[in-house]
Design a protein around this motif. Structure first.
Motif, short mmCIF file in Angstrom:
data_model
loop_
_atom_site.label_atom_id
_atom_site.label_comp_id
_atom_site.label_asym_id
_atom_site.label_seq_id
_atom_site.Cartn_x
_atom_site.Cartn_y
_atom_site.Cartn_z
N MET A 90 0.83 -1.20 0.00
CA MET A 90 0.00 0.00 0.00
C MET A 90 0.87 1.27 0.00
O MET A 90 0.62 2.20 -0.76
N VAL A 91 1.90 1.28 0.82
CA VAL A 91 2.78 2.45 0.89
C VAL A 91 3.57 2.62 -0.41
O VAL A 91 3.70 3.73 -0.94
N TRP A 92 4.09 1.52 -0.96
CA TRP A 92 4.85 1.61 -2.21
C TRP A 92 3.98 2.07 -3.37
O TRP A 92 4.42 2.86 -4.21
N LEU A 93 2.74 1.59 -3.42
CA LEU A 93 1.83 2.05 -4.48
C LEU A 93 1.56 3.54 -4.36
O LEU A 93 1.61 4.28 -5.35
N SER A 131 0.83 5.50 4.75
CA SER A 131 1.89 5.28 5.74
C SER A 131 1.33 5.14 7.15
O SER A 131 1.78 4.30 7.93
N LEU A 132 0.35 5.97 7.49
CA LEU A 132 -0.26 5.87 8.82
C LEU A 132 -1.01 4.55 8.98
O LEU A 132 -0.93 3.89 10.04
N ALA A 133 -1.72 4.15 7.93
CA ALA A 133 -2.42 2.86 7.98
C ALA A 133 -1.42 1.71 8.10
O ALA A 133 -1.64 0.76 8.86
N ALA A 135 1.56 1.86 9.42
CA ALA A 135 2.12 1.89 10.77
C ALA A 135 1.16 1.23 11.76
O ALA A 135 1.58 0.46 12.64
N ALA A 136 -0.14 1.50 11.60
CA ALA A 136 -1.12 0.87 12.48
C ALA A 136 -1.14 -0.65 12.28
O ALA A 136 -1.16 -1.41 13.26
N ILE A 137 -1.09 -1.08 11.02
CA ILE A 137 -1.05 -2.52 10.75
C ILE A 137 0.22 -3.13 11.35
O ILE A 137 0.18 -4.20 11.96
N GLY A 138 1.34 -2.43 11.19
CA GLY A 138 2.60 -2.92 11.75
C GLY A 138 2.55 -3.05 13.26
O GLY A 138 3.00 -4.05 13.83
N LEU A 139 1.99 -2.04 13.94
CA LEU A 139 1.88 -2.11 15.40
C LEU A 139 0.94 -3.22 15.85
O LEU A 139 1.24 -3.95 16.81
N LEU A 140 -0.18 -3.36 15.15
CA LEU A 140 -1.13 -4.41 15.53
C LEU A 140 -0.58 -5.80 15.24
O LEU A 140 -0.91 -6.77 15.95
N THR A 141 0.25 -5.91 14.22
CA THR A 141 0.77 -7.22 13.81
C THR A 141 2.05 -7.58 14.57
O THR A 141 2.19 -8.70 15.05
N LEU A 142 2.97 -6.64 14.66
CA LEU A 142 4.27 -6.93 15.28
C LEU A 142 4.31 -6.57 16.76
O LEU A 142 5.17 -7.08 17.50
N GLY A 143 3.40 -5.71 17.21
CA GLY A 143 3.39 -5.28 18.61
C GLY A 143 3.27 -6.43 19.60
O GLY A 143 4.09 -6.54 20.52
N PRO A 144 2.26 -7.29 19.46
CA PRO A 144 2.13 -8.39 20.44
C PRO A 144 3.36 -9.30 20.53
O PRO A 144 3.82 -9.58 21.64
#
Length: 166
Positions: A90-93, A131-133, A135-144
């Protein structure tokens, strides 16, 4: 120059030139595997140029590699990888479209133009949203898994650190 006038001046006669003496295929170019492979080469060249010339693309590359490295290190599952791939893509597109819009705008109107500036701002806004979306996906996925790893490491750290005396 008004957009409609610019469109007429930029593309006047072009469609006729493209189809003169050609068949009814799109752009008059017959299908060939070699031409399709060449189009992949053009696409890779465009991505390479974007990374070489755009500072933000290099930041996206570093972030993408960091996310991939973190996913590998944390052994995330296939469902999490799907989300990470969607976020990175999404960010690269958004960055590729933003770069294309900016380059086209600079070519059409090299001097400052408030209307062109608004168009560029909107394209940059799309990158910000992506980018914000991501980052949210990254935090929700990698955070736990990161919190679990830190939680497992904290008791060991407490045992080796001297008590605080202040």
């Amino acid at each position: 120059m008004h957009c409609a006038c610019m469109e007429r001046s930029l593309f006047a006669g072009r469609s006729q030139r493209l189809t003169d003496g050609m068949d009814d295929r799109p752009n008059g170019i017959p299908f060939s595997p070699r031409a399709r492979l060449a189009s992949f080469g053009h696409a890779w060249r465009g991505l390479r140029r974007m990374v070489q010339r755009e500072h933000n693309a290099r930041i996206h590359l570093a972030a993408s590699l960091g996310v991939i490295g973190a996913g590998l290190f944390l052994h995330v599952g296939i469902a999490d990888w799907r989300w990470l791939v969607v976020a990175i893509t999404m960010v690269w597109l958004a960055e590729a479209f933003n770069t294309a819009v900016e380059n086209l705008c600079d070519h059409v109107e090299p001097a400052f133009d408030p209307a062109i500036g608004r168009v560029k701002d909107m394209a940059a806004g799309a990158v910000l949203i992506a980018s914000l979306a991501a980052a949210a996906i990254g935090l929700l996925t990698l955070g736990p898994p990161i919190l679990a790893l830190l939680g497992a490491a904290l008791p060991a750290l407490r045992l080796t650190l001297p008590p605080f005396s202040g």
